[in-house]
Design a protein around this motif. Structure first.
Motif, mmCIF file in Angstrom:
data_model
loop_
_atom_site.group_PDB
_atom_site.id
_atom_site.type_symbol
_atom_site.label_atom_id
_atom_site.label_comp_id
_atom_site.label_asym_id
_atom_site.label_seq_id
_atom_site.Cartn_x
_atom_site.Cartn_y
_atom_site.Cartn_z
ATOM 1 N N ASN A 436 57.319 5.158 4.529
ATOM 2 C CA ASN A 436 58.084 6.403 4.636
ATOM 3 C C ASN A 436 57.855 7.341 3.461
ATOM 4 N N PRO A 437 57.917 6.859 2.197
ATOM 5 C CA PRO A 437 57.615 7.764 1.083
ATOM 6 C C PRO A 437 56.194 8.308 1.131
ATOM 7 N N ALA A 438 55.244 7.519 1.619
ATOM 8 C CA ALA A 438 53.858 7.993 1.705
ATOM 9 C C ALA A 438 53.739 9.129 2.720
ATOM 10 N N TYR A 439 54.362 8.961 3.897
ATOM 11 C CA TYR A 439 54.363 10.047 4.883
ATOM 12 C C TYR A 439 54.947 11.322 4.272
ATOM 13 N N ARG A 440 56.062 11.170 3.551
ATOM 14 C CA ARG A 440 56.735 12.331 2.966
ATOM 15 C C ARG A 440 55.841 13.024 1.932
ATOM 16 N N GLN A 441 55.185 12.238 1.102
ATOM 17 C CA GLN A 441 54.281 12.818 0.110
ATOM 18 C C GLN A 441 53.157 13.602 0.774
ATOM 19 N N ILE A 442 52.621 13.048 1.841
ATOM 20 C CA ILE A 442 51.526 13.719 2.559
ATOM 21 C C ILE A 442 52.011 15.023 3.187
ATOM 22 N N GLY A 443 53.160 14.975 3.863
ATOM 23 C CA GLY A 443 53.669 16.162 4.521
ATOM 24 C C GLY A 443 54.031 17.275 3.555
ATOM 25 N N ASN A 444 54.425 16.928 2.346
ATOM 26 C CA ASN A 444 54.795 17.925 1.340
ATOM 27 C C ASN A 444 53.596 18.545 0.638
ATOM 28 N N ALA A 445 52.437 17.942 0.771
ATOM 29 C CA ALA A 445 51.281 18.329 -0.046
ATOM 30 C C ALA A 445 50.583 19.574 0.481
ATOM 31 N N VAL A 446 49.863 20.224 -0.409
ATOM 32 C CA VAL A 446 48.886 21.244 -0.023
ATOM 33 C C VAL A 446 47.602 20.519 0.357
ATOM 34 N N PRO A 447 46.962 20.857 1.479
ATOM 35 C CA PRO A 447 45.710 20.180 1.836
ATOM 36 C C PRO A 447 44.675 20.321 0.708
ATOM 37 N N PRO A 448 44.166 19.214 0.196
ATOM 38 C CA PRO A 448 43.201 19.305 -0.910
ATOM 39 C C PRO A 448 41.994 20.188 -0.615
ATOM 40 N N LEU A 449 41.487 20.180 0.620
ATOM 41 C CA LEU A 449 40.342 21.039 0.933
ATOM 42 C C LEU A 449 40.714 22.512 0.828
ATOM 43 N N MET A 450 41.928 22.871 1.232
ATOM 44 C CA MET A 450 42.381 24.252 1.083
ATOM 45 C C MET A 450 42.527 24.600 -0.386
ATOM 46 N N ALA A 451 43.091 23.674 -1.153
ATOM 47 C CA ALA A 451 43.232 23.897 -2.594
ATOM 48 C C ALA A 451 41.872 24.052 -3.257
ATOM 49 N N LYS A 452 40.907 23.275 -2.810
ATOM 50 C CA LYS A 452 39.556 23.365 -3.381
ATOM 51 C C LYS A 452 38.960 24.743 -3.147
ATOM 52 N N ARG A 453 39.145 25.285 -1.960
ATOM 53 C CA ARG A 453 38.603 26.608 -1.658
ATOM 54 C C ARG A 453 39.213 27.669 -2.577
ATOM 55 N N LEU A 454 40.523 27.583 -2.819
ATOM 56 C CA LEU A 454 41.182 28.525 -3.709
ATOM 57 C C LEU A 454 40.771 28.293 -5.158
ATOM 58 N N ALA A 455 40.625 27.021 -5.527
ATOM 59 C CA ALA A 455 40.215 26.689 -6.895
ATOM 60 C C ALA A 455 38.832 27.235 -7.201
ATOM 61 N N GLU A 456 37.956 27.218 -6.217
ATOM 62 C CA GLU A 456 36.597 27.733 -6.437
ATOM 63 C C GLU A 456 36.601 29.223 -6.757
ATOM 64 N N THR A 457 37.505 29.963 -6.123
ATOM 65 C CA THR A 457 37.568 31.395 -6.417
ATOM 66 C C THR A 457 38.086 31.629 -7.831
ATOM 67 N N ILE A 458 39.079 30.839 -8.252
ATOM 68 C CA ILE A 458 39.590 30.960 -9.622
ATOM 69 C C ILE A 458 38.514 30.558 -10.621
ATOM 70 N N ARG A 459 37.838 29.447 -10.343
ATOM 71 C CA ARG A 459 36.765 28.978 -11.237
ATOM 72 C C ARG A 459 35.689 30.044 -11.394
ATOM 73 N N ASP A 460 35.271 30.640 -10.295
ATOM 74 C CA ASP A 460 34.206 31.639 -10.368
ATOM 75 C C ASP A 460 34.644 32.861 -11.169
ATOM 76 N N SER A 461 35.911 33.271 -11.026
ATOM 77 C CA SER A 461 36.407 34.411 -11.799
ATOM 78 C C SER A 461 36.398 34.096 -13.291
ATOM 79 N N LEU A 462 36.847 32.898 -13.648
ATOM 80 C CA LEU A 462 36.887 32.532 -15.060
ATOM 81 C C LEU A 462 35.483 32.388 -15.634
ATOM 82 N N LEU A 463 34.561 31.831 -14.850
ATOM 83 C CA LEU A 463 33.187 31.685 -15.345
ATOM 84 C C LEU A 463 32.519 33.040 -15.526
ATOM 85 N N ARG A 464 32.799 33.967 -14.604
ATOM 86 C CA ARG A 464 32.234 35.312 -14.776
ATOM 87 C C ARG A 464 32.767 35.959 -16.051
ATOM 88 N N ALA A 465 34.051 35.753 -16.325
ATOM 89 C CA ALA A 465 34.634 36.315 -17.539
ATOM 90 C C ALA A 465 34.027 35.669 -18.783
#
Length: 479
Positions: A436-465
Motif C-alpha cells: 500500500n505505501p508503495a502504490y501511494r508513493q508511485i501515485g504521488n510521484a512525477v513521472p521520471p521520464l517527464m521530469a527528465k524532459r524538463l530537466a534537459e531544458t533546464i540543463r541546456d539553459s544553464l550550460l548555454r549560460a
C-alpha cells in the motif's frame, strides 16, 4: 539539486538521468524519504544514508538545517536547482499579497500558516537563491478558489525574486510516458542566467479523449494566453510523430500473475521479498519495456522484480474477467449483476427449488460491489492494451480499481511494479515499505521520464549560460 516535497523521487530520478547530482531532499513521509535516500544515496556511508533517510517537515526545518545535517555548507551556495510540488491547500485564502510579503520578509510565513507550503517553498527559494526552479502541481492550481496560483507564483518570482518564469499545462503522454497525466509545470531561471525558458517539444502524438479537453478548459479559464503573460501553450506534436506508448508496450513483458486464480493468493500484507523472473520471450522487447529494464544506474535485477505483487480481491475476479476493455464502474456493476443473476439461475436449476430472498441477498452482497453507480463512475476502469492509461493517483494505495489489467485471463488489478512502469519508474528502482505505501508513493510521484524532459531544458539553459559567461559554481566539496 535540492528536491522539496520530494516523495519517493520521481523528479529526482528524471534530473539524475539528465545529468544532475541529487544532493538533498525534504520529505515528510518517512517511508517515501527512505525510498528516496535508498535510491539516490544508498552507496554512501550508513551514517550519511541515515541523514538522507530522515523524514523532514518543511514547515519547521530551515534550509540551513538541511545543509548542515548533510555537510553541504552555506545554503545560498549549496544548490544550483530547486524543484518540487507544494500542495495548494488553503491557498485561496492567502493569495498574491501573502506571496509578495514572503518575498519581502523572510519570516512572513510564520504570521499566517494558511497556504503555508507554497509560502515555505518561496522561503526556500529566497534563502538558497538557486539558478533554476521547477514547480509541479495539478491542473486545479490554475483555477483554485478564483486564483491562478501558478500565474501568481510566476509574478512573484519575476517582480520580487529576480527570476524569469513560465508555466504550462503538459500531458505526459506526449513525452513518452504511457499515461495520460495532465500536470502544470513552472520553470524559472535567475535573471543572471540570462536565458529564455523553453518547454520540451513533444516526442509523441495522440488525440486526448474528450474528457480531458473539458477538464483542461476549466483549468485554463483564468489563464491569460494573449497578453504576454507567463503561460505557454504545451506542444502536442504532429501526426508524423510516433503514437503514444501503450499499456501493452509498458507492462506486457512482465510475468502473468495467476496465483489468485489458483487459490494460492494470501490476504496478508504483500512484502517485496520474492523475485518474479521475467518470462522467456520470442522476439525483441518493446522500446519502452527495454528502457525500463536497462535504465542507467537502475538496471533490472537479474532474478526479476520483487514488487510484482497485487491486491487480493476475490469478490471481483470474475467481474474483472468479464468486463470489456475500456469499461468503467457502471459497466463493472452491470457485469456483476449479470453474473449474480446467472449464479442464482444455476443454483436454482441444480437445487430444483427457489432460493429465499435472504439467500439471494447474501449472494448479491458477496458478488456485487456496493458503490452507487452515479457516485463513482470513474472509480473502476479496465485498461486498454492499445492505449495509454489514465492518471495514476495516490489512492491506488487503497483499492487500485482505477487500473484493472487489460488481460482478462489474469482477471486482476495492476501490480506495484506495473504501476511503477506506467509511471516510468525503471525496474531497478526500489520502493520501501509494503504494497500500500508503495502504490501511494508511485501515485504521488512525477513521472521520471517527464521530469527528465524538463530537466534537459533546464540543463541546456544553464550550460548555454556557462559557455557564454564562464559562470560556473565550484562544488561545495571542492571548496
Amino acid at each position: 539539486m535540492l528536491d522539496l516535497f520530494a516523495g519517493c523521487g520521481g523528479i529526482s530520478l528524471g534530473f539524475r538521468a539528465a545529468g544532475f547530482r541529487i544532493d538533498a531532499a525534504v520529505e515528510l513521509d518517512p517511508i517515501a524519504a527512505q525510498t528516496h535516500a535508498l535510491n539516490f544515496h544508498g552507496h554512501e556511508a550508513p551514517e550519511v544514508l541515515a541523514q538522507h533517510a530522515r523524514g523532514r517537515d518543511i514547515t519547521n526545518v530551515e534550509p540551513a538545517e538541511v545543509t548542515a545535517d548533510l555537510g553541504l555548507g552555506d545554503p545560498e551556495r549549496a544548490f544550483d536547482v530547486l524543484v518540487g510540488g507544494p500542495p495548494c491547500q488553503a491557498y485561496a485564502r492567502v493569495g498574491r499579497a501573502k506571496l509578495r510579503e514572503v518575498a519581502d520578509h523572510p519570516s512572513a510565513y510564520k504570521i499566517d500558516p494558511r497556504g503555508n507550503l507554497y509560502l515555505r517553498y518561496l522561503h526556500y527559494i529566497r534563502v538558497t537563491k538557486p539558478l533554476a526552479i521547477l514547480i509541479e502541481n495539478v491542473p486545479d492550481v490554475l483555477n483554485y478558489g478564483g486564483h491562478n496560483v501558478m500565474g501568481e507564483i510566476a509574478e512573484v518570482l519575476e517582480k520580487d525574486l529576480g527570476y524569469r518564469a513560465r508555466y504550462s499545462l503538459i500531458n505526459s503522454a506526449f513525452h513518452g510516458v504511457p499515461q495520460m497525466r495532465d500536470r502544470v509545470y513552472l520553470l524559472a531561471v535567475h535573471e543572471e542566467v540570462d536565458q529564455e525558458i523553453k518547454f520540451p517539444r513533444a516526442t509523441h502524438h495522440m488525440i486526448l479523449p474528450s474528457g480531458y479537453g473539458g477538464t483542461r478548459s476549466v483549468a485554463l479559464r483564468l489563464v491569460d494566453m494573449f497578453e504576454g503573460g507567463a503561460f505557454e501553450e504545451a506542444d502536442h506534436g504532429t501526426p508524423d510523430l510516433p503514437g503514444p506508448v501503450t499499456a501493452a508496450e509498458a507492462i506486457g513483458d512482465l510475468s502473468p500473475i495467476t496465483l489468485h486464480l489458483e487459490g494460492k493468493a494470501k490476504k496478508a500484507a504483500q512484502r517485496f521479498d520474492v523475485p518474479v523472473a521475467y518470462p522467456k520471450r520470442q522476439g525483441t522487447l518493446p522500446t519502452y519495456a527495454k528502457l525500463m529494464r536497462t535504465w542507467t544506474g537502475f538496471e533490472a535485477p537479474t532474478d526479476g522484480p520483487r514488487d510484482h505483487v497485487i491486491r487480493f480481491l476475490p469478490r471481483d475476479t470474475e467481474i474483472f474477467r468479464a468486463m470489456p476493455n475500456g469499461a468503467e464502474y457502471p459497466a463493472a456493476h452491470a457485469t456483476a449483476v449479470r453474473l449474480y443473476e446467472e449464479r442464482i439461475r444455476d443454483l436454482e436449476q441444480r437445487g430444483k427449488a427457489r432460493l429465499t430472498e435472504s439467500e439471494k441477498t447474501t449472494i448479491f452482497r458477496a458478488m456485487v460491489p456496493p458503490y452507487p453507480i452515479g457516485s463513482f463512475p470513474n472509480r473502476w476502469w479496465k485498461l486498454r492494451s492499445d492505449f495509454p492509461v489514465r492518471t495514476l493517483m495516490a489512492h491506488i494505495g487503497k483499492d487500485t480499481y482505477s487500473h484493472i489489467h487489460f488481460d482478462s485471463m489474469q482477471a486482476r488489478v495492476i501490480s506495484v511494479r506495473e504501476a511503477a512502469r506506467l509511471q516510468s519508474f525503471p525496474d531497478g528502482f526500489t520502493f520501501c515499505g509494503t504494497m500500500n505505501p508503495a502504490y501511494r508513493q508511485i501515485g504521488n510521484a512525477v513521472p521520471p521520464l517527464m521530469a527528465k524532459r524538463l530537466a534537459e531544458t533546464i540543463r541546456d539553459s544553464l550550460l548555454r549560460a556557462c559557455n557564454r559567461t564562464a559562470m560556473v559554481r565550484v562544488p561545495v566539496a571542492a571548496e
